[in-house]
Design a protein around this motif. Structure first.
Motif, mmCIF file in Angstrom:
data_model
loop_
_atom_site.group_PDB
_atom_site.id
_atom_site.type_symbol
_atom_site.label_atom_id
_atom_site.label_comp_id
_atom_site.label_asym_id
_atom_site.label_seq_id
_atom_site.Cartn_x
_atom_site.Cartn_y
_atom_site.Cartn_z
ATOM 1 N N ALA A 138 -20.186 -20.066 18.170
ATOM 2 C CA ALA A 138 -19.769 -20.521 19.495
ATOM 3 C C ALA A 138 -18.280 -20.310 19.755
ATOM 4 C CB ALA A 138 -20.125 -21.993 19.677
ATOM 5 N N HIS A 139 -17.442 -20.561 18.745
ATOM 6 C CA HIS A 139 -16.006 -20.408 18.981
ATOM 7 C C HIS A 139 -15.627 -18.943 19.140
ATOM 8 C CE1 HIS A 139 -15.826 -19.295 14.741
ATOM 9 N NE2 HIS A 139 -14.576 -18.928 14.921
ATOM 10 N N GLY A 140 -16.553 -18.037 18.830
ATOM 11 C CA GLY A 140 -16.302 -16.623 19.065
ATOM 12 C C GLY A 140 -16.141 -16.275 20.531
ATOM 13 N N CYS A 141 -16.629 -17.133 21.423
ATOM 14 C CA CYS A 141 -16.545 -16.845 22.857
ATOM 15 C C CYS A 141 -15.100 -16.707 23.335
ATOM 16 C CB CYS A 141 -17.293 -17.909 23.651
ATOM 17 S SG CYS A 141 -17.324 -17.619 25.424
ATOM 18 N N GLY A 188 -9.654 -16.679 29.246
ATOM 19 C CA GLY A 188 -11.063 -16.812 29.568
ATOM 20 C C GLY A 188 -11.449 -15.913 30.726
ATOM 21 N N MET A 189 -12.658 -16.101 31.200
ATOM 22 C CA MET A 189 -13.179 -15.267 32.272
ATOM 23 C C MET A 189 -14.079 -16.127 33.154
ATOM 24 S SD MET A 189 -15.137 -11.595 31.869
ATOM 25 C CE MET A 189 -16.270 -12.229 30.636
ATOM 26 N N ALA A 190 -13.983 -15.930 34.469
ATOM 27 C CA ALA A 190 -14.821 -16.673 35.420
ATOM 28 C C ALA A 190 -15.224 -15.717 36.534
ATOM 29 C CB ALA A 190 -14.065 -17.877 35.967
ATOM 30 N N MET A 191 -16.407 -15.160 36.414
ATOM 31 C CA MET A 191 -16.855 -14.154 37.369
ATOM 32 C C MET A 191 -17.956 -14.661 38.287
ATOM 33 S SD MET A 191 -16.968 -10.833 34.845
ATOM 34 C CE MET A 191 -17.683 -9.784 36.111
ATOM 35 N N THR A 192 -18.973 -15.314 37.728
ATOM 36 C CA THR A 192 -20.196 -15.565 38.481
ATOM 37 C C THR A 192 -20.111 -16.811 39.345
ATOM 38 O OG1 THR A 192 -21.151 -16.761 36.612
ATOM 39 C CG2 THR A 192 -21.574 -14.415 36.735
ATOM 40 N N GLU A 193 -20.915 -16.793 40.408
ATOM 41 C CA GLU A 193 -21.014 -17.929 41.326
ATOM 42 C C GLU A 193 -22.481 -18.281 41.539
ATOM 43 O OE1 GLU A 193 -18.714 -17.028 44.846
ATOM 44 O OE2 GLU A 193 -16.905 -16.619 43.674
ATOM 45 N N LYS A 194 -22.722 -19.439 42.135
ATOM 46 C CA LYS A 194 -24.089 -19.955 42.259
ATOM 47 C C LYS A 194 -25.035 -18.964 42.924
ATOM 48 C CE LYS A 194 -22.786 -24.848 42.875
ATOM 49 N NZ LYS A 194 -21.319 -24.737 43.097
ATOM 50 N N ALA A 230 -15.246 -21.558 27.998
ATOM 51 C CA ALA A 230 -14.015 -21.936 27.309
ATOM 52 C C ALA A 230 -12.941 -22.367 28.303
ATOM 53 C CB ALA A 230 -13.509 -20.795 26.438
ATOM 54 N N PRO A 231 -13.181 -23.461 29.044
ATOM 55 C CA PRO A 231 -12.265 -23.860 30.118
ATOM 56 C C PRO A 231 -10.896 -24.343 29.643
ATOM 57 C CG PRO A 231 -13.965 -25.523 29.802
ATOM 58 C CD PRO A 231 -14.365 -24.347 28.973
ATOM 59 N N MET A 232 -10.689 -24.457 28.333
ATOM 60 C CA MET A 232 -9.362 -24.829 27.858
ATOM 61 C C MET A 232 -8.480 -23.621 27.565
ATOM 62 S SD MET A 232 -9.053 -27.925 28.259
ATOM 63 C CE MET A 232 -7.469 -28.131 27.488
ATOM 64 N N CYS A 233 -8.954 -22.429 27.937
ATOM 65 C CA CYS A 233 -8.093 -21.249 27.805
ATOM 66 C C CYS A 233 -6.867 -21.401 28.701
ATOM 67 C CB CYS A 233 -8.864 -19.988 28.184
ATOM 68 S SG CYS A 233 -10.066 -19.466 26.936
ATOM 69 N N ASP A 234 -5.828 -20.648 28.403
ATOM 70 C CA ASP A 234 -4.567 -20.781 29.136
ATOM 71 C C ASP A 234 -4.557 -20.036 30.460
ATOM 72 O OD1 ASP A 234 -2.735 -22.267 27.136
ATOM 73 O OD2 ASP A 234 -3.698 -20.725 25.931
ATOM 74 N N ALA A 235 -5.430 -19.062 30.600
ATOM 75 C CA ALA A 235 -5.550 -18.327 31.867
ATOM 76 C C ALA A 235 -6.918 -17.679 31.896
ATOM 77 C CB ALA A 235 -4.452 -17.268 31.997
ATOM 78 N N PHE A 236 -7.333 -17.278 33.109
ATOM 79 C CA PHE A 236 -8.665 -16.722 33.295
ATOM 80 C C PHE A 236 -8.588 -15.498 34.196
ATOM 81 C CE2 PHE A 236 -8.791 -21.261 32.753
ATOM 82 C CZ PHE A 236 -9.762 -21.454 31.782
ATOM 83 N N LEU A 237 -9.364 -14.487 33.857
ATOM 84 C CA LEU A 237 -9.567 -13.378 34.769
ATOM 85 C C LEU A 237 -10.746 -13.728 35.663
ATOM 86 C CD1 LEU A 237 -8.967 -10.404 32.355
ATOM 87 C CD2 LEU A 237 -7.713 -10.820 34.466
ATOM 88 N N VAL A 238 -10.495 -13.702 36.972
ATOM 89 C CA VAL A 238 -11.516 -14.118 37.938
ATOM 90 C C VAL A 238 -11.638 -13.065 39.033
ATOM 91 C CG1 VAL A 238 -11.016 -16.548 37.492
ATOM 92 C CG2 VAL A 238 -9.928 -15.416 39.412
ATOM 93 N N LEU A 239 -12.746 -13.135 39.764
ATOM 94 C CA LEU A 239 -12.980 -12.248 40.893
ATOM 95 C C LEU A 239 -12.993 -13.057 42.182
ATOM 96 C CD1 LEU A 239 -15.839 -10.005 39.437
ATOM 97 C CD2 LEU A 239 -13.434 -9.372 39.756
#
Length: 555
Positions: A138-141, A188-194, A230-239
């Motif tokens: 899991a921590h590999g994410c 981290g990364m945050a791409m998808t939406e509902k 992994a929401p405790m990352c320091d920054a996220f690539l998002v769309l």
């Protein structure tokens, strides 16, 4: 003395525990993996043998294995506010998780090919990742996302100049503080939406320029993200959408002035697996972010990150297969039933050898793709990776759940108990097949790759034909590939058949070139041609089973 008093003397020792395997710990995962040792040398990273050996020893220590159990027994906890009422969006992880993250970053699993880009760098990193994630997946994410963020950030040199040195730092800093106070960060990364899921072009999150527009400029993002891992990352690539279309942004957890950036976590996902790593839903309430790469070309910018995360899914699933195989072999080596050790019984040998073959095939293809990653200046390697990573991600990740189940069945009732690693391996097994593009997405990506760059299919054919003439079933599979491609191009309904054949044929070709005959021929006889099967325990050559097992587990 009464009969009862005499019996009472023995109640604490009603029986002697026997015919139980010892705990599998305090062993070196690398020295026990002959196929991996060969792959490390073959694919160009023998120079890293000493450091991979160290990782193998660390991964096998009892205390490291215990960290994996502790991290999964203690799920991350979400604290939206501190005790004074300030919004902090803090996720509290168990210390075992942090220790595993520290091990991973200190050994460069998050960045080593970028920090020291030399021949074999990706191969060496893949070998270490393969060993380390056998302990806990899991921590590999966040390790994978941090690793994969570098190619995307390089599209924006001004941001890369600040962020990449922090990514490359071989340390781990879990504090919930601004990145300006840290030497090392995770991404981290945050791409998808509902409403869209994998269809990110359906995203509705909007990006509004604060002043100037375009690459490197500051925007405020308003919308939501259905899956922030992994929401405790320091920054996220998002769309997010701009006037020019879907664009890529780097969104820090804190603003440069030290104030909390309003990416607000709503809740943590309650997942069946991957529980040591937090995944969350979040809303962006005017969150500050910088545009990365060309406006309106966000998918193109972030796809390089996605390609690397998909590759790591191959490594992670191959690692899960290896650990499941090892657990089954160790159990059968020490357990007797019906008058003989399980590992000496013919039917069990068939099952175990079949598990070992599948595991070696997965690792062999994965390590070959690591060499392709190291050789992206070479046209053949670049084109091969373009098609084979998608096919490998599909097939290896798809095979892992059944593999984990079969290994669990080998161990029997004890393998279902939570104090055994097998339930965790089983719950983790479907994750990589679903994340970073599910099976259908990978198959459509293969068709898209061939349509846009026909030379990638030509590179695949060149690669598999290197083993032409070595096995009748393999030759038939190679000959069938162009027809299967034509069929899938005309009717995507058949895309899975194409991609599965690509993956199995490539695995067979690699094994024929590099593995012992008993392994390579058993794979081609059982996975290719008229006798192909997808279950386990259906090998047809009993004479070679012992050789396969001694290679897989030379203990």
């Amino acid at each position: 003395m009464t009969d009862w008093q005499q019996a009472e003397r023995f109640l604490a020792t009603t029986h002697q525990v026997e015919n139980q395997p010892p705990a599998l710990e305090n062993y070196n995962l690398f020295t026990q993996d002959v196929a991996l040792q060969e792959a490390l040398k073959r694919e160009g990273a023998e120079w890293a043998k000493a450091s991979v050996h160290v990782m193998g020893e660390l991964a096998g220590r009892a205390e490291t294995i215990r960290l994996g159990f502790q991290a999964n027994a203690n799920k991350p906890q979400f604290e939206p506010q501190d005790r004074f009422g300030h919004r902090v969006d803090y996720v509290d992880y168990h210390d075992a998780y942090h220790q595993l993250m520290t091990l991973a970053t200190e050994h460069g699993l998050h960045a080593s090919p970028w920090a020291d880009p030399k021949a074999g760098a990706h191969v060496a990193r893949a070998a270490k990742y393969y060993l380390h994630t056998q302990v806990e997946a899991a921590h590999g994410c966040p390790i994978t996302m941090t690793f994969a963020a570098v190619p995307a950030l390089q599209h924006q040199p001004d941001l890369a100049q600040y962020w990449i040195p922090k990514i490359l730092h071989n340390s781990y800093d879990p504090r919930n503080v601004p990145d300006t106070e840290k030497q090392a960060v995770t991404i981290g990364m945050a791409m998808t939406e509902k409403q869209g899921g994998s269809d990110v072009r359906a995203n509705t999150t909007r990006a509004y320029p604060v002043a100037k527009e375009g690459p490197g400029q500051v925007y405020e993002l308003v919308g939501h993200k259905w899956f922030v891992s992994a929401p405790m990352c320091d920054a996220f690539l998002v769309l997010a959408q701009t006037k020019a279309g879907l664009s890529c942004f780097l969104l820090p957890r804190w603003r440069p002035d030290g104030s909390k950036n309003p990416l607000q976590i709503l809740r943590l996902k309650d997942k069946m697996g991957n529980v040591a790593n937090a995944s969350s839903e979040a809303e962006l309430r005017g969150a500050m972010a910088w545009m990365v790469g060309e406006e309106g070309r966000g998918v193109r910018t972030i796809i390089e990150m996605v390609a690397m995360t998909r590759y790591d899914c191959m490594i992670g699933s191959a690692a899960g297969m290896r650990q499941a195989t090892v657990q089954a072999l160790h159990h059968c080596q020490h357990r007797a039933a019906f008058g003989a050790r399980l590992i000496d019984q013919p039917l069990m040998q068939n099952v175990l050898a079949d598990l070992a073959i599948e595991s070696e095939a997965a690792m062999t293809l994965t390590m070959r793709m690591a060499r392709a990653m190291d050789s992206q200046q070479d046209e053949h390697e670049r084109m091969l990776a373009r098609i084979a990573v998608a096919a490998g991600k599909y097939w290896i990740c798809k095979r892992t759940p059944e593999h984990a189940y079969e290994a669990m069945e080998v161990i029997g009732g004890s393998g279902v108990m939570e104090n055994c690693i097998m339930p965790r391996l089983y719950r983790e097994a479907p994750i990589n097949a679903i994340w970073e593009g599910s099976g259908n997405v990978q198959c459509l990506d293969v068709l898209r790759a061939v349509q846009k760059q026909p030379e990638c299919f030509a590179a695949l054919m060149t690669e598999v034909k290197r083993a032409a003439g070595s096995h009748k079933q393999l030759d038939a599979a190679i000959a069938a590939l162009p027809k299967r491609l034509e069929q899938a191009q005309e009717q995507p309904f058949f895309a899975r058949q194409l991609v599965e054949l690509i993956a199995r044929t490539l695995q067979g070709a690699l094994l024929q070139q590099h593995a012992p005959n008993e392994v390579a021929d058993a794979f081609c006889n059982s996975r290719l041609g008229a006798n192909e099967h997808l279950g386990y325990g259906r090998l047809t050559d009993a004479a070679t089973a012992k050789q396969i097992l001694s290679r897989a587990w030379p203990k």
